[in-house]
Design a protein around this motif. Sequence first.
Motif, PDB file in Angstrom:
ATOM      1  N   ASN A 173     131.485 111.487  80.826  1.00  0.00           N
ATOM      2  CA  ASN A 173     131.261 109.979  80.767  1.00  0.00           C
ATOM      3  C   ASN A 173     129.912 109.740  79.669  1.00  0.00           C
ATOM      4  N   GLN A 174     130.187 109.196  78.618  1.00  0.00           N
ATOM      5  CA  GLN A 174     129.070 109.017  77.680  1.00  0.00           C
ATOM      6  C   GLN A 174     127.952 108.254  78.197  1.00  0.00           C
ATOM      7  N   ASP A 178     130.706 102.597  61.190  1.00  0.00           N
ATOM      8  CA  ASP A 178     131.522 101.242  60.926  1.00  0.00           C
ATOM      9  C   ASP A 178     133.096 101.824  60.834  1.00  0.00           C
ATOM     10  N   GLU A 179     133.457 102.849  61.182  1.00  0.00           N
ATOM     11  CA  GLU A 179     135.012 103.036  61.323  1.00  0.00           C
ATOM     12  C   GLU A 179     135.347 103.388  62.695  1.00  0.00           C
ATOM     13  N   ARG A 180     134.387 102.907  63.650  1.00  0.00           N
ATOM     14  CA  ARG A 180     134.743 102.954  65.305  1.00  0.00           C
ATOM     15  C   ARG A 180     134.137 101.688  65.833  1.00  0.00           C
ATOM     16  N   VAL A 181     134.198 101.874  66.965  1.00  0.00           N
ATOM     17  CA  VAL A 181     133.540 100.551  68.093  1.00  0.00           C
ATOM     18  C   VAL A 181     132.509 101.128  68.669  1.00  0.00           C
ATOM     19  N   VAL A 182     131.403 100.167  68.707  1.00  0.00           N
ATOM     20  CA  VAL A 182     130.137 100.644  68.959  1.00  0.00           C
ATOM     21  C   VAL A 182     129.674  99.328  69.828  1.00  0.00           C
ATOM     22  N   SER A 183     129.514  99.196  71.274  1.00  0.00           N
ATOM     23  CA  SER A 183     128.930  98.086  71.979  1.00  0.00           C
ATOM     24  C   SER A 183     127.617  98.558  72.641  1.00  0.00           C
ATOM     25  N   HIS A 184     127.492  99.750  73.059  1.00  0.00           N
ATOM     26  CA  HIS A 184     126.322 100.408  73.376  1.00  0.00           C
ATOM     27  C   HIS A 184     126.638 102.044  72.954  1.00  0.00           C
ATOM     28  N   TRP A 185     125.555 103.068  73.339  1.00  0.00           N
ATOM     29  CA  TRP A 185     125.682 103.928  72.972  1.00  0.00           C
ATOM     30  C   TRP A 185     126.397 105.173  74.217  1.00  0.00           C
ATOM     31  N   GLU A 188     132.458  89.880  71.761  1.00  0.00           N
ATOM     32  CA  GLU A 188     131.369  90.028  70.930  1.00  0.00           C
ATOM     33  C   GLU A 188     130.379  90.876  71.417  1.00  0.00           C
ATOM     34  N   ASN A 189     129.958  92.066  70.927  1.00  0.00           N
ATOM     35  CA  ASN A 189     129.173  92.833  71.731  1.00  0.00           C
ATOM     36  C   ASN A 189     127.904  92.425  70.988  1.00  0.00           C
ATOM     37  N   ASP A 190     126.798  92.747  71.521  1.00  0.00           N
ATOM     38  CA  ASP A 190     125.345  92.199  71.166  1.00  0.00           C
ATOM     39  C   ASP A 190     124.973  93.666  70.351  1.00  0.00           C
ATOM     40  N   GLY A 191     123.827  93.272  69.349  1.00  0.00           N
ATOM     41  CA  GLY A 191     123.411  94.220  68.595  1.00  0.00           C
ATOM     42  C   GLY A 191     122.129  95.042  69.073  1.00  0.00           C
ATOM     43  N   THR A 192     121.962  95.367  70.461  1.00  0.00           N
ATOM     44  CA  THR A 192     120.854  96.135  71.027  1.00  0.00           C
ATOM     45  C   THR A 192     121.171  97.636  70.530  1.00  0.00           C
ATOM     46  N   SER A 193     122.518  97.985  70.314  1.00  0.00           N
ATOM     47  CA  SER A 193     122.559  99.374  70.008  1.00  0.00           C
ATOM     48  C   SER A 193     122.272  99.603  68.604  1.00  0.00           C
ATOM     49  N   TYR A 194     121.921  98.827  67.836  1.00  0.00           N
ATOM     50  CA  TYR A 194     121.336  98.951  66.683  1.00  0.00           C
ATOM     51  C   TYR A 194     119.706  98.491  66.549  1.00  0.00           C
ATOM     52  N   LEU A 195     119.448  97.638  67.234  1.00  0.00           N
ATOM     53  CA  LEU A 195     117.835  97.251  67.337  1.00  0.00           C
ATOM     54  C   LEU A 195     117.091  98.449  67.932  1.00  0.00           C
ATOM     55  N   LEU A 196     117.429  99.154  69.077  1.00  0.00           N
ATOM     56  CA  LEU A 196     116.642  99.917  70.058  1.00  0.00           C
ATOM     57  C   LEU A 196     116.520 101.248  68.986  1.00  0.00           C
ATOM     58  N   PRO A 197     117.349 101.957  68.312  1.00  0.00           N
ATOM     59  CA  PRO A 197     117.010 102.958  67.470  1.00  0.00           C
ATOM     60  C   PRO A 197     116.482 102.679  66.287  1.00  0.00           C
TER      61      PRO A 197
END
Length: 769
Positions: free
Chosen positions: A594-595, A724-731, A747-756
């Motif tokens: 489980n990731q 950008d060639e796969r799906v990311v909603s969270h890590w 639509e997923n939120d952008g936290t997975s970008y904002l946090l790192p």
Amino acid sequence: MARLQNLLLAATVALTVGPAATAVPAEAATVVDPFVLQVGATLPALQGKITALAAGPGGVVAAAHDKGVALYASGAWTSLSATPAHKVVWRGDDLVALTADGLLTIRDAAKGQGGADATKGGADRLPPGTDPATALLVGGDDLILVQGDRLYRKGPGGSWRPDRLPGQATAVARARSGAVAVATATAVFETTGRTWTQISPAVGTTHLAYDSKGRLWLAGATGLGLRDGATLKQYGPAEGLPMLGFTAIAPGADGDVWLGTAKGAVHFDGTTWEYRQGRRWLPDDTVTAVTVDGNANAYFGTATAAGVIEARRTTLAEKAAVYEQAIQARHKRTPYGFVEGIGLARPGDLTQYGQGASDNDGLWTGMYGAAEVFKYAATKDATAKANARKAFEALKFLGDVTQSGTNPAPKGFIARTILETTATDPNIKDNEQHDRDKQKGDAYWKILVPRWPKSADGKWFWKTDASSDELVGHYFLYALYYDLVATGTEKDEVAGVVTRLTDHLIDHDFSLTDHDGKPTRWGFFNPKELNGNPWRREERGLNSQTIITFLTIAEHVAKNPEKYAQAKAKLIEEDGYDLNTQQPKVTPGVGGGNQSDDEMAFMNYYHLLRYEQDAGLKATWARSLYDYWQQEQYELNPFFNFIAGVTLKDQVWTDAYGPFPLEMNGPWLRQSIDTLKRFPLNMIDWKQSNSQRLDIVNLGQHIRPDADPKKLGMLRGGTVLPVDERVVSHWNHDPYKLDQGGDGYGENDGTSYLLPYWMGRYHEFIAEK
């Protein structure tokens, strides 16, 4: 104390100097300059199937389609002709189309003056024997038309001048210098006058294009070639080419090339391959035509519609602002502002959406709040501080709402989520029979009646059976908020929330105990379960690390830390939780299991290593993280990389063979920045299909014995596919899974970008001008 003393003898570690709130800078922060971000979009509907595209002066784009000729400019199509067309090219400001009626010229089309008057007089006659559906056409001052083994040239107002080719032509291209190349069934030839010289024995070449540097690209059945001077370089799947079966080719703006296939588009700049598939990028995967304008925007004709992949010049900070705006506009739920994805009424349409409770409100909102904490710490932005405060209050409320009402829980218990009582009663669905049915296939599943109690004020349903995921999100935010935002009495407030929660765990034998007086499904942290229950084999390492982290955080923030220090010491000295923590990842293979476990583990490591004051224990935690990261480093994950980068800096493990530096090596920082750059702006849940790719190496059964290896893969270089060639909603997604995503109903939120991103800014791994 014997084990602690032995650890001190067995390991040494360099301690971070200064308070825990101090950023640990990288050796030299990488300054990230503005860059080009690709953004896909579908163009307005065009009545007709596109057969050819051509970018013209001033950024206008012409389309030949089975119902006529159209021009795209200023966000709209204008029909220029209703005669079915096969090819379209430019000759200065004039647009020229190859139609069933002949060669149609539309005067001054690029200046917006084309139209019925411009086509008055009809089409010019084609050379005898020309089939408009199969003939090839190249624009320029003198047009080039190719049919079979004949090449014809035609200047403005002139007649066709024939030339014999060295074979039956399959493709033709012309360079800015005037050189012309043709491909035949046996070879590729070039001329700068009337003499043809063979330049490649490339058999089966179907598409040719000269790029902006005068180099010739050759695409065919076996791969892609690049003729640069006297050198011909070949690219196939072994060199990274994702797909074959080319349907179109177009030179880019700077020596790059775009290729169309029946299963998506490919972009290559000589170093980096980009595969563009699915509705994130294209309206349809079957590409029929490609052209690129002077601003590097790539336009595509497909089986169903026209699309564009915009080359948008931007910065990492500008990207962050886009995600922030979307979160504020659509992704904050209830007055408390829980942050999570949304559902869409129609695929890809953001104008109508719905919000719903998530099982992990505490985790997702905690991660969003952490991003805002890092942003505030890096910039002192007042809005970020307010957002961080709001997230803290939201998580605190998840602990407040359980304390009274229809079924009060023990003090310190947290809800998974809340839902307005004006909504449909969730207990109708989540009833006792539902629980009994779930329990048949999952012995861990609890029967809870009600699963959604009501709050004392009658405004909220709150969901029971909270798990370790939510706890990790709470503690991760609380500790960051305490260190980097809270001041004065606000620190006491944060400490009160942390100790309330931690006291609950200690008082209930290190278990998260629900309103029924029993531990939740995943809320076990006690030695009897973790060390004594064989069913807890997979949770043993991670849950040991988790409770040690919680106690370490509580010790850090509490005014009277002895209680938490003693509880932590007991778990280490009497129950071996330090040894359990050495191996928190027990599932087999890269990406295994489980990731979400990986996500939780790294969030724990961040505080565990920064707060630990015992040198021996810190060495143990550091070695544990280092070993964990050896599996995770190929996932191109900036969040995990930055956590490891800041906490492993200057760490050393010493054993019988001497000191062993634990600092990370390799291209992790460059890869992290590349992931942030490539992170897609379009967060709609479109399916991403990669199992058909030729540049993929499937994971062997010996690597992932827990899954079908045909569904798992990585690039030949050993890393996962770019973000950008796969799906990311969270890590928490398996990045080795080749086919992911849905049908555009979310639509997923952008936290997975904002946090790192903000973590990287705060810790000075990255900087921007």
